[in-house]
Design a protein around this motif. Structure first.
Motif, short mmCIF file in Angstrom:
data_model
loop_
_atom_site.label_atom_id
_atom_site.label_comp_id
_atom_site.label_asym_id
_atom_site.label_seq_id
_atom_site.Cartn_x
_atom_site.Cartn_y
_atom_site.Cartn_z
N ARG A 154 0.81 -0.94 -0.54
CA ARG A 154 0.10 0.16 -0.40
C ARG A 154 0.87 1.53 0.01
NH1 ARG A 154 -1.93 0.28 6.93
NH2 ARG A 154 -0.79 -1.01 6.77
N SER A 155 2.46 1.31 -0.70
CA SER A 155 2.81 1.95 -0.37
C SER A 155 1.83 3.33 -1.41
CB SER A 155 4.41 1.95 -1.12
OG SER A 155 4.15 1.58 -2.42
N GLY A 159 1.65 0.56 -4.48
CA GLY A 159 0.29 -0.18 -4.19
C GLY A 159 -1.05 0.76 -4.54
N LYS A 160 -1.27 1.66 -3.87
CA LYS A 160 -2.13 2.42 -3.77
C LYS A 160 -2.03 3.08 -5.02
CE LYS A 160 -2.21 4.25 0.98
NZ LYS A 160 -1.47 4.85 2.02
N ALA A 163 -4.15 0.19 -6.72
CA ALA A 163 -5.57 -0.02 -6.82
C ALA A 163 -6.45 0.98 -7.15
CB ALA A 163 -5.23 0.58 -5.14
N HIS A 164 -6.07 2.53 -7.28
CA HIS A 164 -6.62 3.13 -8.15
C HIS A 164 -7.22 3.20 -9.64
CE1 HIS A 164 -6.25 5.69 -3.93
NE2 HIS A 164 -7.56 5.49 -3.84
N VAL A 175 -7.01 -4.47 -1.39
CA VAL A 175 -5.45 -3.83 -0.82
C VAL A 175 -5.32 -4.80 0.35
CG1 VAL A 175 -3.58 -2.28 -0.37
CG2 VAL A 175 -5.35 -2.16 -1.73
N CYS A 176 -3.38 -5.64 0.68
CA CYS A 176 -3.57 -6.29 1.43
C CYS A 176 -1.73 -5.94 2.13
CB CYS A 176 -3.10 -7.58 1.50
SG CYS A 176 -4.50 -8.15 0.87
N HIS A 177 -1.61 -5.77 3.08
CA HIS A 177 -0.73 -5.11 3.58
C HIS A 177 0.40 -6.03 4.32
CE1 HIS A 177 -2.97 -3.68 6.45
NE2 HIS A 177 -3.81 -3.28 5.25
N THR A 180 -2.60 -7.37 7.30
CA THR A 180 -2.86 -7.77 6.58
C THR A 180 -2.98 -10.06 7.44
OG1 THR A 180 -3.41 -7.02 4.69
CG2 THR A 180 -4.17 -9.38 4.77
#
Ligand code: NAP
Length: 276
Positions: A154-155, A159-160, A163-164, A175-177, A180
């Motif tokens: 989710r950096s 990641g972020k 995801a968008h 979104v896993c981190h 999770t």
């Protein structure tokens, strides 16, 4: 299952080919795209990555500026350096090579129309690694609309934004981190699985379902060499996968340079923001 192996080099070569033509067309009408690469300190990997970008940019016909500032540069001086590049009409685009000392993290802001790697968070451009991962997913020809996409990481740079991008393409995104619980519960639901955790061998074959599209953004230096986050054994269950090395990595630089051309067109009023 006979998985399709993605070639980052082949896609990057196609992008560079188009870029050479695009830069030549711009030069004919007097627009000269210029990329400024900024490095702080003497980190060898940063110098190597910066040099690769400089060479590729020049190969497609762009001008470049390589600015190396000392490790002990003050936040105010670094802010002034970036402000100077923001205000320089000849500079189309600015990138800052990682790593950047922590004390410099918030003393600067690249102008939105020059921030081709989405480094300042409010940029017009998405970060190039996320765009490269998305380009690889599109190459798989899988249907993104309605697919279950699971992104591990989710950096702000991978990641972020990815995801968008997947959400914008109508995937159902999880979104896993590192917090999770039961990661494999989520990974087994994925039609599209993107690993961007920076943890070698995190994803084993048991954690993925048959026919999955596997996108490995992880770039891990280990005693055995460079590897991704996904165990190569898992490729056998995939419909499509990106290897490490040779997958998402080579596409990232090509997309960065494609963004420089878009920035030049935007600044010249040839395209609008919604074409980025
Ligand atoms: P980062 O800032 O360290 O973020 C890693 C993310 O993974 C974090 O969100 C972290 O969770 C999560 N994570 C770590 N361990 C995990 C685990 N065991 N299970 C689930 N999630 C876990 O790294 P990054 O900058 O996003 O980069 C990710 C990887 O991509 C790295 O290997 C990097 O080298 C590579 N990369 C490749 C390119 C390219 O061009 N191919 C470009 C940039 C980066 P928390 O948020 O909870 O800490």
């Amino acid at each position: 299952m006979d998985a399709t192996r993605f070639s980052g080099k082949a896609l990057a070569t196609r992008i560079y080919h188009d870029l050479s033509a695009g830069v030549a067309e711009l030069r004919q009408i007097g627009i000269k795209p210029e990329l400024a690469i900024v490095q702080v300190g003497n980190d060898e990997a940063a110098a190597l990555y910066g040099e690769v970008k400089r060479k590729k940019a020049e190969k497609v016909g762009m001008s470049t500026k390589y600015i190396q500032r000392p490790e002990n540069i003050s936040p105010a001086e670094f802010g002034e350096q970036i402000a100077f590049l923001n205000a320089s009409p000849a500079v189309t685009a600015i990138i800052i090579e990682a790593p950047l000392p922590a004390r410099l993290k918030s003393s600067w802001q690249i102008a939105g129309e020059k921030d081709v790697d989405g480094a300042s968070g409010r940029a017009l451009f998405n970060p190039c690694t996320a765009m490269a991962a998305m380009a690889a997913i599109r190459e798989s020809r899988t249907r993104i609309d309605g697919a279950n996409a699971v992104v591990i990481g989710r950096s702000a740079v991978v990641g972020k934004p990815l995801a968008h991008l997947l959400l914008s393409a109508n995937a159902t995104v999880t979104v896993c981190h590192s917090h999770t619980r039961d990661l494999s519960f989520y990974t087994r639901t994925a039609d599209i699985l993107v690993a961007a955790a920076g943890k070698p061998n995190l994803i084993s074959p048991e954690m993925v379902k048959e026919g999955v599209v596997l996108i490995d953004v992880g770039t891990n230096q280990t005693a055995d060499g460079l590897c991704g986050d996904i165990q190569p054994k898992a490729y056998e269950k995939a419909a499509f996968y990106t290897p490490v090395p040779g997958g998402v990595g080579p596409v990232t630089t090509a997309i960065l340079l494609a963004n420089v051309v878009k920035a030049a067109k935007l600044q010249a009023g040839l395209i609008k923001e919604d074409a980025l």
